[in-house]
Motif scaffolding. Structure first.
Motif, mmCIF file in Angstrom:
data_model
loop_
_atom_site.group_PDB
_atom_site.id
_atom_site.type_symbol
_atom_site.label_atom_id
_atom_site.label_comp_id
_atom_site.label_asym_id
_atom_site.label_seq_id
_atom_site.Cartn_x
_atom_site.Cartn_y
_atom_site.Cartn_z
ATOM 1 N N ASP A 89 -5.877 10.698 13.658
ATOM 2 C CA ASP A 89 -5.504 10.871 12.251
ATOM 3 C C ASP A 89 -4.056 11.340 12.211
ATOM 4 O OD1 ASP A 89 -5.132 12.406 9.674
ATOM 5 O OD2 ASP A 89 -7.189 11.722 9.363
ATOM 6 N N VAL A 90 -3.204 10.579 11.523
ATOM 7 C CA VAL A 90 -1.781 10.902 11.421
ATOM 8 C C VAL A 90 -1.463 11.147 9.955
ATOM 9 C CG1 VAL A 90 0.570 10.087 11.826
ATOM 10 C CG2 VAL A 90 -1.262 9.485 13.438
ATOM 11 N N ALA A 91 -0.938 12.336 9.650
ATOM 12 C CA ALA A 91 -0.683 12.723 8.267
ATOM 13 C C ALA A 91 0.776 13.113 8.066
ATOM 14 C CB ALA A 91 -1.579 13.895 7.874
ATOM 15 N N ASP A 92 1.299 12.747 6.890
ATOM 16 C CA ASP A 92 2.597 13.264 6.463
ATOM 17 C C ASP A 92 2.425 13.831 5.058
ATOM 18 O OD1 ASP A 92 3.613 11.403 4.303
ATOM 19 O OD2 ASP A 92 3.382 9.937 5.915
ATOM 20 N N HIS A 93 3.463 14.427 4.537
ATOM 21 C CA HIS A 93 3.358 15.133 3.258
ATOM 22 C C HIS A 93 3.958 14.375 2.081
ATOM 23 C CE1 HIS A 93 2.383 18.209 6.173
ATOM 24 N NE2 HIS A 93 1.770 18.832 5.200
ATOM 25 N N ASP A 94 4.063 13.043 2.188
ATOM 26 C CA ASP A 94 4.524 12.215 1.071
ATOM 27 C C ASP A 94 3.306 11.582 0.413
ATOM 28 O OD1 ASP A 94 5.674 10.519 -0.737
ATOM 29 O OD2 ASP A 94 6.543 9.168 0.751
ATOM 30 N N VAL A 95 2.737 12.276 -0.571
ATOM 31 C CA VAL A 95 1.539 11.771 -1.229
ATOM 32 C C VAL A 95 1.873 10.784 -2.342
ATOM 33 C CG1 VAL A 95 0.098 13.758 -0.643
ATOM 34 C CG2 VAL A 95 1.435 13.785 -2.751
ATOM 35 N N SER A 96 3.159 10.516 -2.578
ATOM 36 C CA SER A 96 3.552 9.617 -3.663
ATOM 37 C C SER A 96 3.559 8.151 -3.243
ATOM 38 C CB SER A 96 4.944 9.994 -4.186
ATOM 39 O OG SER A 96 5.917 9.777 -3.179
ATOM 40 N N SER A 97 3.477 7.867 -1.939
ATOM 41 C CA SER A 97 3.515 6.478 -1.491
ATOM 42 C C SER A 97 2.174 6.059 -0.892
ATOM 43 C CB SER A 97 4.637 6.276 -0.466
ATOM 44 O OG SER A 97 4.348 6.993 0.710
ATOM 45 N N VAL A 98 1.968 4.747 -0.871
ATOM 46 C CA VAL A 98 0.743 4.152 -0.341
ATOM 47 C C VAL A 98 1.116 3.341 0.897
ATOM 48 C CG1 VAL A 98 -1.069 2.449 -0.833
ATOM 49 C CG2 VAL A 98 -0.332 4.046 -2.615
ATOM 50 N N PRO A 99 0.377 3.490 2.002
ATOM 51 C CA PRO A 99 0.695 2.691 3.198
ATOM 52 C C PRO A 99 0.523 1.206 2.901
ATOM 53 C CG PRO A 99 -0.976 4.359 3.672
ATOM 54 C CD PRO A 99 -0.761 4.357 2.200
ATOM 55 N N GLU A 100 1.511 0.415 3.278
ATOM 56 C CA GLU A 100 1.451 -1.021 3.038
ATOM 57 C C GLU A 100 1.688 -1.791 4.310
ATOM 58 O OE1 GLU A 100 3.781 -2.627 -0.084
ATOM 59 O OE2 GLU A 100 3.199 -1.089 -1.521
ATOM 60 N N LEU A 101 0.972 -2.905 4.405
ATOM 61 C CA LEU A 101 1.193 -3.849 5.494
ATOM 62 C C LEU A 101 2.258 -4.812 4.998
ATOM 63 C CD1 LEU A 101 -2.560 -4.437 6.257
ATOM 64 C CD2 LEU A 101 -0.938 -3.312 7.773
ATOM 65 N N THR A 102 3.490 -4.646 5.459
ATOM 66 C CA THR A 102 4.585 -5.475 4.970
ATOM 67 C C THR A 102 4.770 -6.693 5.858
ATOM 68 O OG1 THR A 102 6.149 -4.153 6.237
ATOM 69 C CG2 THR A 102 5.806 -3.516 3.951
ATOM 70 N N ASP A 103 5.308 -7.745 5.268
ATOM 71 C CA ASP A 103 5.644 -8.928 6.047
ATOM 72 C C ASP A 103 6.822 -8.591 6.944
ATOM 73 O OD1 ASP A 103 3.704 -10.548 4.849
ATOM 74 O OD2 ASP A 103 5.028 -11.051 3.182
ATOM 75 N N ILE A 104 6.703 -8.940 8.206
ATOM 76 C CA ILE A 104 7.780 -8.687 9.147
ATOM 77 C C ILE A 104 8.133 -9.985 9.849
ATOM 78 C CG2 ILE A 104 7.335 -6.246 9.577
ATOM 79 C CD1 ILE A 104 5.713 -7.107 12.039
ATOM 80 N N SER A 105 9.379 -10.117 10.220
ATOM 81 C CA SER A 105 9.791 -11.291 10.983
ATOM 82 C C SER A 105 9.891 -10.902 12.453
ATOM 83 C CB SER A 105 11.135 -11.813 10.472
ATOM 84 O OG SER A 105 12.189 -11.011 10.964
#
Length: 141
Positions: A89-105
């Motif tokens: 379990d990896v936690a940070d203190h930015d509760v305003s963002s949602v983890p996203e799977l972004t397109d990467i090249s």
């Protein structure tokens, strides 16, 4: 692009170890601490790390790097276990963002942590508390 499934880790998981990271320089220590913890809790048999502990360390490094780069410190790393799995379990203190799977090249230098976690672990999810945003991954014991 997409989002990770929102789900807390299995409720029967019990905490084995916890580490606090304040900067990217702490990642080297995290890798050593995780290997030691896996040995101490009987998750690694013998001297050679088998594939699962290696993957736990790899995923921990990737997710912690993401948290340190994109989240708010400190980053909290927790190793938990159930009868047949262990969880990271990896936690940070930015509760305003949602983890996203972004397109990467193929030429992008980053952005692969969540994809890596999904490809090498049994399950991946995320959840938020009042103070933290947590991403977890599970592995066979």
């Amino acid at each position: 692009m997409g989002q990770l499934r929102t789900s807390p880790p299995p409720p029967q998981a019990s905490e084995l170890e916890r580490w606090v990271l304040d900067s990217p320089e702490d990642l080297r220590g995290l890798r050593a601490w995780l290997r030691e913890a896996l040995n101490r809790h009987g998750l690694v048999q013998g001297e050679d790390l088998d594939e699962v502990p290696h993957l736990v360390v790899l995923v921990a490094t990737e997710l912690a790097s993401n948290a340190l780069r994109h989240g708010r410190p400190p980053t909290l790393i927790t190793l938990l276990a159930t009868d047949d799995q262990f969880l990271l379990d990896v936690a940070d203190h930015d509760v305003s963002s949602v983890p996203e799977l972004t397109d990467i090249s193929p030429t992008d230098s980053g952005g692969r942590g969540l994809f890596l976690a999904q490809s090498v672990s049994l399950d991946v999810g995320w959840y938020a508390t009042d103070k933290t945003k947590n991403i977890w991954a599970s592995f066979s014991r």
